[in-house]
Write a protein that holds these residues in place. Structure first.
Motif, short mmCIF file in Angstrom:
data_model
loop_
_atom_site.label_atom_id
_atom_site.label_comp_id
_atom_site.label_asym_id
_atom_site.label_seq_id
_atom_site.Cartn_x
_atom_site.Cartn_y
_atom_site.Cartn_z
N ASP A 245 9.24 4.67 -10.68
CA ASP A 245 10.57 4.36 -10.13
C ASP A 245 10.48 3.74 -8.74
O ASP A 245 11.49 3.60 -8.05
N CYS A 246 9.27 3.36 -8.32
CA CYS A 246 9.06 2.70 -7.04
C CYS A 246 7.70 2.01 -7.07
O CYS A 246 6.91 2.24 -8.00
N PHE A 247 7.43 1.20 -6.09
CA PHE A 247 6.12 0.56 -6.02
C PHE A 247 5.08 1.60 -5.64
O PHE A 247 5.25 2.32 -4.65
N PRO A 248 4.00 1.74 -6.40
CA PRO A 248 3.00 2.78 -6.10
C PRO A 248 2.25 2.47 -4.82
O PRO A 248 1.84 1.33 -4.59
N GLU A 249 2.09 3.47 -3.99
CA GLU A 249 1.34 3.30 -2.75
C GLU A 249 -0.11 3.76 -2.90
O GLU A 249 -0.99 3.29 -2.20
N ASP A 250 -0.35 4.73 -3.79
CA ASP A 250 -1.70 5.26 -3.99
C ASP A 250 -2.44 4.42 -5.02
O ASP A 250 -2.68 4.84 -6.15
N ILE A 251 -2.79 3.19 -4.63
CA ILE A 251 -3.43 2.27 -5.56
C ILE A 251 -4.86 1.97 -5.12
O ILE A 251 -5.20 2.09 -3.95
N VAL A 252 -5.68 1.61 -6.07
CA VAL A 252 -7.04 1.17 -5.82
C VAL A 252 -7.16 -0.26 -6.33
O VAL A 252 -6.83 -0.54 -7.48
N THR A 253 -7.59 -1.18 -5.47
CA THR A 253 -7.70 -2.58 -5.87
C THR A 253 -9.10 -2.90 -6.33
O THR A 253 -10.05 -2.16 -6.07
N LEU A 254 -9.23 -4.03 -7.00
CA LEU A 254 -10.55 -4.49 -7.43
C LEU A 254 -11.45 -4.69 -6.22
O LEU A 254 -12.63 -4.35 -6.24
#
Length: 267
Positions: A245-254
């Motif tokens: 329901d929102c843009f995820p902040e806990d992300i891991v990028t390539l």
């Protein structure tokens, strides 16, 4: 805001006793003050769209249209300044803009002796000053500005909100320089933005018409329902579709993953 099926059902049942106008929306927000206004507004709109679809045939019979038109004529004859169309729509449990469309079509049909085209009708609903009858123009205007679910004003607002959330999402992705990312352990190759609440009916339609098609072409992805969704619908994570329901902040990028790998090799 994420709701359980039970919470959504409670809101939906309360909506059955309300009318599709601004007063109904106000009552809904007063009844559920702990829910966000954007979530309630989206649910309000979704549920009334379903109701209008269920009752569409009943309101559009030849007899019903003639009855509405004659009641309109009688009402404005008694008091042209009264909100005749708006009150008639509430009485018939029909969205005000839809009632305005029915009466406007009937008026033009009798005036021109031919069925008016859809572009002509839509143009007059967007700009009632084009209606060749001052009283009817005012009545139509009252309906469109007091309708929370249908009509040109609502369409314009929905379009603007959708554009706003797409721009917001694009800016977030550009700032992070993402080609693809990992959310809660799931690789994401695409993101779909929906500036609405994800209820059972609309989500199933989106799955069939959009999401599984994206999955087939691009792989796993993320759907953001900015106004929230029913919690139990987030059941396809293992198959490759995540709901938020929102843009995820806990992300891991390539980029981060590759950097960590390189550091591990250096050790």
């Amino acid at each position: 805001m994420i709701l359980s099926r039970a919470q959504y059902g409670q809101i939906s049942r309360y909506l059955e006793r309300l009318r599709p106008n601004r007063q109904g929306l106000k009552l809904l927000m007063e009844q559920f003050p702990s829910q966000s206004q954007s979530t309630l507004l989206s649910i309000f709109s979704l549920e009334y769209q379903k109701r209008m679809k269920r009752t569409h045939a009943r309101h559009h019979t030849t007899e019903a249209c003639e009855t509405y038109y004659q009641r309109y004529l009688s009402g404005v004859m008694n008091n042209a300044a009264a909100p005749v169309l708006f009150e008639l729509a509430n009485e018939m449990d029909l969205a005000p803009s839809l009632m305005a469309r029915i009466v406007l079509e009937k008026f033009l049909q009798e005036r021109e002796q031919i069925m008016p085209s859809k572009p002509v009708i839509n143009g007059m609903l967007r700009d009632p000053s084009q209606i060749p009858d001052r009283v009817l123009a005012n009545q139509v205007y009252q309906c469109t500005v007091n309708d929370s679910c249908y009509g040109p004003l609502v369409d314009c607002i929905k379009h603007a909100i959708g554009q706003e959330h797409e721009i917001l999402l694009r800016e977030k992705l550009q700032r992070k320089g993402l080609s693809f990312l990992v959310v809660e352990g799931h690789v994401i190759h695409w993101i779909e933005s929906k500036a609405s609440f994800g209820d059972e009916y609309s989500h199933q339609c989106y799955l069939q018409d959009q999401f599984w098609s994206y999955w087939n072409r691009f792989g796993p992805g993320l759907v953001i329902y900015w106004c929230g969704f029913i919690e139990e619908l987030d059941c396809h994570r293992n198959r490759g579709i995540i709901l938020k329901d929102c843009f995820p902040e806990d992300i891991v990028t390539l980029h981060c993953t590759m950097a960590n790998t390189e550091r591990g090799r250096d050790r």
